[in-house]
Write an enzyme that holds these catalytic residues in place. Structure first.
Site, PDB file in Angstrom:
ATOM      1  N   ASP A 186       0.833  -1.204   0.000  1.00 58.06           N
ATOM      2  CA  ASP A 186       0.000   0.000   0.000  1.00 58.06           C
ATOM      3  C   ASP A 186       0.870   1.257   0.000  1.00 58.06           C
ATOM      4  O   ASP A 186       1.995   1.239   0.502  1.00 58.06           O
ATOM      5  CB  ASP A 186      -0.915  -0.025   1.240  1.00 58.06           C
ATOM      6  N   TRP A 194       2.577   7.987  -2.535  1.00 63.66           N
ATOM      7  CA  TRP A 194       3.979   8.197  -2.928  1.00 63.66           C
ATOM      8  C   TRP A 194       4.026   9.092  -4.168  1.00 63.66           C
ATOM      9  O   TRP A 194       4.827  10.016  -4.246  1.00 63.66           O
ATOM     10  CB  TRP A 194       4.625   6.841  -3.213  1.00 63.66           C
ATOM     11  N   HIS A 237       2.512   3.297  -9.011  1.00 60.09           N
ATOM     12  CA  HIS A 237       2.402   1.850  -9.252  1.00 60.09           C
ATOM     13  C   HIS A 237       3.646   1.336  -9.986  1.00 60.09           C
ATOM     14  O   HIS A 237       4.129   0.244  -9.697  1.00 60.09           O
ATOM     15  CB  HIS A 237       1.134   1.542 -10.054  1.00 60.09           C
ATOM     16  N   SER A 287      -6.828  -6.104  -5.822  1.00 59.28           N
ATOM     17  CA  SER A 287      -7.921  -6.742  -5.078  1.00 59.28           C
ATOM     18  C   SER A 287      -9.202  -6.755  -5.917  1.00 59.28           C
ATOM     19  O   SER A 287      -9.357  -5.967  -6.865  1.00 59.28           O
ATOM     20  CB  SER A 287      -8.174  -5.994  -3.761  1.00 59.28           C
ATOM     21  N   LEU A 294      11.849 -20.114  -4.408  1.00 55.53           N
ATOM     22  CA  LEU A 294      10.817 -19.212  -3.881  1.00 55.53           C
ATOM     23  C   LEU A 294       9.515 -19.436  -4.623  1.00 55.53           C
ATOM     24  O   LEU A 294       9.490 -19.479  -5.850  1.00 55.53           O
ATOM     25  CB  LEU A 294      11.243 -17.745  -4.057  1.00 55.53           C
TER      26      LEU A 294
HETATM   27  C1  FPP Z   1      -2.106   0.063  -3.250  1.00 57.19           C
HETATM   28  O1  FPP Z   1      -1.632   1.372  -3.309  1.00 57.19           O
HETATM   29  C2  FPP Z   1      -1.539  -0.705  -4.337  1.00 57.19           C
HETATM   30  C3  FPP Z   1      -2.261  -1.262  -5.349  1.00 57.19           C
HETATM   31  C4  FPP Z   1      -3.718  -1.158  -5.462  1.00 57.19           C
HETATM   32  C5  FPP Z   1      -1.615  -1.965  -6.453  1.00 57.19           C
HETATM   33  C6  FPP Z   1      -0.347  -2.674  -6.128  1.00 57.19           C
HETATM   34  C7  FPP Z   1       0.465  -2.696  -7.356  1.00 57.19           C
HETATM   35  C8  FPP Z   1       1.806  -2.633  -7.407  1.00 57.19           C
HETATM   36  C9  FPP Z   1       2.667  -2.658  -6.230  1.00 57.19           C
HETATM   37  C10 FPP Z   1       2.542  -2.492  -8.681  1.00 57.19           C
HETATM   38  C11 FPP Z   1       2.270  -3.525  -9.661  1.00 57.19           C
HETATM   39  C12 FPP Z   1       2.559  -4.879  -9.166  1.00 57.19           C
HETATM   40  C13 FPP Z   1       3.064  -5.823  -9.938  1.00 57.19           C
HETATM   41  C14 FPP Z   1       3.214  -7.183  -9.411  1.00 57.19           C
HETATM   42  C15 FPP Z   1       3.496  -5.553 -11.288  1.00 57.19           C
HETATM   43  P1  FPP Z   1      -2.690   2.560  -3.436  1.00 57.19           P
HETATM   44  O2  FPP Z   1      -2.789   2.903  -4.866  1.00 57.19           O
HETATM   45  O3  FPP Z   1      -3.974   2.198  -2.787  1.00 57.19           O
HETATM   46  O4  FPP Z   1      -1.937   3.668  -2.653  1.00 57.19           O
HETATM   47  P2  FPP Z   1      -2.607   4.832  -1.765  1.00 57.19           P
HETATM   48  O5  FPP Z   1      -3.291   4.151  -0.599  1.00 57.19           O
HETATM   49  O6  FPP Z   1      -1.433   5.645  -1.352  1.00 57.19           O
HETATM   50  O7  FPP Z   1      -3.561   5.557  -2.662  1.00 57.19           O
END
Ligand code: FPP
Length: 242
Positions: free
Chosen positions: A20, A25, A37, A65, A131
């Site tokens: 998260d 960021w 992302h 999700s 892994l």
């Molecule tokens: C939550 O941060 C993160 C996600 C919904 C997506 C996670 C994706 C990645 C880490 C990158 C892609 C992954 C792969 C495996 C290629 P948020 O967007 O909710 O952040 P915020 O809470 O600061 O808004």
């Protein structure tokens, strides 16, 4: 989190991470959320590279999700493109370093190009034994429980083990593995429908570090925190147990 003792690296831990803080960021840097992302994908690679040397043999990362479909179309598309690129780019590297990559969660709502990238990456890395990397995509812990319960209707395997196996089977999170340590970055302190069954006895570590900034030192600090915990699984500790 401070790290004060050497890590036992010969353990075989299942670590799960709610990655998260990508959006914040990016916003903090006046960048579009998609840039967060993208930086998050680089943090995924760092974490995967560090994990086997730190006693982790199974790593489950929450990449998308079932509720993330509610985000604006442009952000969903950016995440799907990033996932597809990641799978195409990293499959070879994973295969060479003994990482078996698989996707857990639903597949019926994913774009066809993503499904093709998943098939390619899973086939290329199937032999990995260092892994077990599981990316949770279109994943919901509650949906997994409902699907597992439905699969068991009329079956005589509906005990704890049977349901655990059914949850693993319906999400393709095979073999079934309880989570030892769940880490959530970004400062929030909740499970957000991630691995509800598998986290029954997980130790939880929350860190304010935004996922794109998460590095090996942060993973080591979380593991050091985990190794200081006393896991009793409902029993008693030490001498009191006998
Ligand atoms: C939550 O941060 C993160 C996600 C919904 C997506 C996670 C994706 C990645 C880490 C990158 C892609 C992954 C792969 C495996 C290629 P948020 O967007 O909710 O952040 P915020 O809470 O600061 O808004």
């Amino acid at each position: 989190m401070t790290q004060s003792c050497p890590l036992p690296v010969d353990s075989r831990l299942h670590v799960a991470i709610i990655m998260d803080g990508n959006g914040r960021w990016a916003v903090e840097r006046s960048l579009p959320r998609a840039a967060g992302h993208r930086a998050g994908a680089a943090a995924v690679r760092r974490t995967v590279e560090a994990a086997p040397g730190l006693g982790i043999d199974t790593l489950t990362l929450f990449a998308f999700s079932a509720d993330n479909w509610r985000r604006p179309r442009a952000e969903v598309d950016a995440l799907m493109t990033l996932l597809e690129e990641f799978l195409g780019r990293e499959a070879g590297r994973c295969a060479r370093s003994g990482v078996r990559l698989s996707i857990i969660g639903r597949r019926d709502r994913l774009p066809r190009t993503v499904l093709a990238a998943i098939a390619g990456a899973e086939a290329a890395t199937a032999g990995g034994e260092r892994l077990d990397l599981r990316l949770a995509v279109d994943y919901s812990g509650r949906e997994a429980l409902v699907a597992a319960a439905a699969a068991l209707v009329g079956s005589d395997a509906a005990g704890l083990e049977g349901l655990g196996a059914a949850v693993a089977a319906v999400t393709r999170a095979w073999p079934p593995r309880d989570v030892d340590l769940l880490i959530r970055t970004g400062g929030e302190q909740r499970l957000s429908d991630f691995l509800l069954w598998e986290c029954a006895y997980a130790e939880l570590v929350f860190t304010p570090v935004r996922w794109p900034d998460f590095g090996t030192a942060d993973l080591e600090a979380a593991l050091a925190c985990f190794h200081r915990r006393e896991r009793r699984f409902g029993g008693l500790a030490g001498a009191a147990a006998s």
